[in-house]
Design an enzyme around this catalytic site. Sequence first.
Site, mmCIF file in Angstrom:
data_model
loop_
_atom_site.group_PDB
_atom_site.id
_atom_site.type_symbol
_atom_site.label_atom_id
_atom_site.label_comp_id
_atom_site.label_asym_id
_atom_site.label_seq_id
_atom_site.Cartn_x
_atom_site.Cartn_y
_atom_site.Cartn_z
ATOM 1 N N LYS A 126 3.807 -15.368 3.205
ATOM 2 C CA LYS A 126 4.076 -16.129 1.979
ATOM 3 C C LYS A 126 5.596 -16.297 1.915
ATOM 4 O O LYS A 126 6.254 -15.905 0.946
ATOM 5 C CB LYS A 126 3.500 -15.351 0.779
ATOM 6 C CG LYS A 126 3.540 -16.086 -0.548
ATOM 7 C CD LYS A 126 2.561 -17.234 -0.649
ATOM 8 C CE LYS A 126 2.784 -17.998 -1.940
ATOM 9 N NZ LYS A 126 2.021 -19.256 -2.014
ATOM 10 N N ASP A 167 -12.108 -9.519 4.073
ATOM 11 C CA ASP A 167 -13.322 -9.594 3.237
ATOM 12 C C ASP A 167 -13.816 -11.041 3.205
ATOM 13 O O ASP A 167 -15.020 -11.306 3.306
ATOM 14 C CB ASP A 167 -13.041 -9.136 1.792
ATOM 15 C CG ASP A 167 -13.369 -7.661 1.566
ATOM 16 O OD1 ASP A 167 -13.158 -6.879 2.508
ATOM 17 O OD2 ASP A 167 -13.820 -7.311 0.460
ATOM 18 N N TYR A 175 0.825 -1.208 0.000
ATOM 19 C CA TYR A 175 0.000 0.000 0.000
ATOM 20 C C TYR A 175 0.861 1.262 0.000
ATOM 21 O O TYR A 175 0.459 2.285 -0.526
ATOM 22 C CB TYR A 175 -0.915 0.021 1.230
ATOM 23 C CG TYR A 175 -2.184 -0.766 1.083
ATOM 24 C CD1 TYR A 175 -2.154 -2.138 0.893
ATOM 25 C CD2 TYR A 175 -3.427 -0.134 1.154
ATOM 26 C CE1 TYR A 175 -3.327 -2.867 0.778
ATOM 27 C CE2 TYR A 175 -4.605 -0.852 1.038
ATOM 28 C CZ TYR A 175 -4.545 -2.215 0.841
ATOM 29 O OH TYR A 175 -5.712 -2.931 0.734
ATOM 30 N N ASP A 219 -6.139 -7.246 4.207
ATOM 31 C CA ASP A 219 -7.263 -6.651 3.473
ATOM 32 C C ASP A 219 -8.095 -7.757 2.824
ATOM 33 O O ASP A 219 -9.321 -7.801 2.965
ATOM 34 C CB ASP A 219 -6.733 -5.690 2.407
ATOM 35 C CG ASP A 219 -7.852 -5.084 1.579
ATOM 36 O OD1 ASP A 219 -8.852 -4.650 2.184
ATOM 37 O OD2 ASP A 219 -7.742 -5.065 0.336
ATOM 38 N N ASP A 223 -2.055 -18.533 1.200
ATOM 39 C CA ASP A 223 -2.979 -19.309 0.363
ATOM 40 C C ASP A 223 -3.640 -20.406 1.195
ATOM 41 O O ASP A 223 -4.844 -20.641 1.130
ATOM 42 C CB ASP A 223 -2.279 -19.879 -0.893
ATOM 43 C CG ASP A 223 -0.926 -20.507 -0.615
ATOM 44 O OD1 ASP A 223 -0.425 -20.411 0.531
ATOM 45 O OD2 ASP A 223 -0.347 -21.107 -1.546
HETATM 46 C C1 IPM Z 1 -10.390 -1.586 3.805
HETATM 47 C C2 IPM Z 1 -10.629 -1.012 2.436
HETATM 48 C C3 IPM Z 1 -9.467 -0.073 2.089
HETATM 49 C C4 IPM Z 1 -8.190 -0.883 2.107
HETATM 50 C C5 IPM Z 1 -9.632 0.680 0.754
HETATM 51 C C6 IPM Z 1 -10.931 1.441 0.699
HETATM 52 C C7 IPM Z 1 -8.453 1.581 0.481
HETATM 53 O O1 IPM Z 1 -10.778 -2.006 1.490
HETATM 54 O O2 IPM Z 1 -10.340 -0.820 4.780
HETATM 55 O O3 IPM Z 1 -10.255 -2.809 3.910
HETATM 56 O O4 IPM Z 1 -7.836 -1.505 1.097
HETATM 57 O O5 IPM Z 1 -7.521 -0.874 3.138
HETATM 58 MN MN MN Z 2 -10.721 -4.019 2.277
#
Ligand code: IPM
Ligand code: MN
Length: 353
Positions: free
Chosen positions: A187, A247, A142, A243, A219
Site C-alpha cells: 500500500k 482467507d 502483529y 493474513d 486493495d
Molecule cells: C492465520 C491465523 C492467525 C494469524 C491467527 C490465529 C493469529 O488467522 O494463521 O492466518 O492471524 O496469523
Molecule cells: Mn488468518
Amino acid sequence: MDLKIAVLPGDGIGPEISAQGVAVMTAVCEKFGHKVSYEYAICGADAIDKVGDPFPEETFKICMDADAVLFSAVGDPKFDNDPTAKVRPEQGLLAMRKKLGLFANIRPVETFDCLIHKSPLKDELVRGADFICIRELTGGMYFGEKYQDDNKAYDTNAYTRPEVERILEVAYQYALRRKKHLTVVDKANVLASSRLWRQVAKEVAAKYPEVETDYMFVDNAAMRMIQDPKFFDVMVTENTFGDILTDEGSCITGSMGLLPSASTGEHTPVFEPIHGSWPQAKGQNIANPLAQILSVAMLFEYFNLTEEGKLIRKAVNASLDANVRTPEIQVAGGEKYGTKEVGEWIVDYIKNA
Ligand code: IPM
Ligand code: MN
C-alpha cells in the site's frame, strides 16, 4: 530418513484434525521406510488453562528439538469476547512463529476440479487458478509496538530492510521454480512501511531479470484475486495483508478447510492449516482434515521427499473424487463422512497404493 515431529494440536477442532494428520504421516512413513517419532506439546487456550501460558517454555523446547512441527489451530471464544483478557491463545501461535524465526509463510492457493462449484466465483474464472502467497510472518503490525487504553489504541506496522529483503529472496526462489511471475503487494501510495517494501523490492528485482515483477496495491490485489485469480503466480506481501488475502484465497479453492501452509525461517519449520480453531465444531467430527493432511504433504516436500508428498496429494484427490468429503464440501444427497472417516479413508488409500 528419521523424522522427529513435534505435534501441537491446540484448541477447538485442532485435536481432531491433528489426529488425522498424524495418522497420514505415520502411514506414509511406514510405506516409504522412514522412522518417525512424535512428541506432543500444549499451546493456545489449552495451555493457558493448564499452565497460564499459550506457548510454554517446555513446548518451545520440544519444537526446537524436533525436525518439524505439525501445528493445528488455536483460539477460544471465551477470549474473543473479552477484549480485556491479558493473555490470549493467539499469542501462543505468534510466540511460536517469532521464537522459531518463521518469517516466511508459504500459502498455496489451488483448485480441485471436482470442487470448482464450491467457489462462489464463476467456473471459468477459478478453474486452473494456482498461485502461492508468500506471507511475511514475523514482522509488521502483529509484532510492532502496541498501545491500548480506554480512549486510544495503536499497532505499529514496522519493517526493517533485512526483514523485507529476506522474504523477497524467498519469493524470488519460488517464482524461479514456477512461472517466473512475482507480484509484490503493498500500500505504497499511503503507508511508509509499504514504500520501504517497494524500494527494497525494486532493488532485489534487479537481481532477477528473468522474473517478471509487478507491483500492486493491496486493495487492487484483493479485487484482482476475485476478478482474475489466474493472473497470479507468486505473490509476496507483509504479515497483515497476507493474513487477509489468504482467507480470500480460500474462496477460490472453495473451503477454508482445504488450504495448508508451511512456515519456514531460522529454526524448526511449522506446517499448519491456514484456518482457525472453529470452536463451534469442536468434538463434532465435522471439520475437514484436508488442510492439515496437505500440510503433512508440504512437510515431506520441505525435506525433498517429493514422492511422499505426491502420494498424499493423490490420496486427497482420490478421496474428493470418491465423494469421501466432510459436510461443507459434500455434494447434495451425498454420503456424510466426518473428520475421522475422511482421514481413515486416506490412510487406507496410502496403505494400499
Ligand atoms: C492465520 C491465523 C492467525 C494469524 C491467527 C490465529 C493469529 O488467522 O494463521 O492466518 O492471524 O496469523
Ligand atoms: Mn488468518
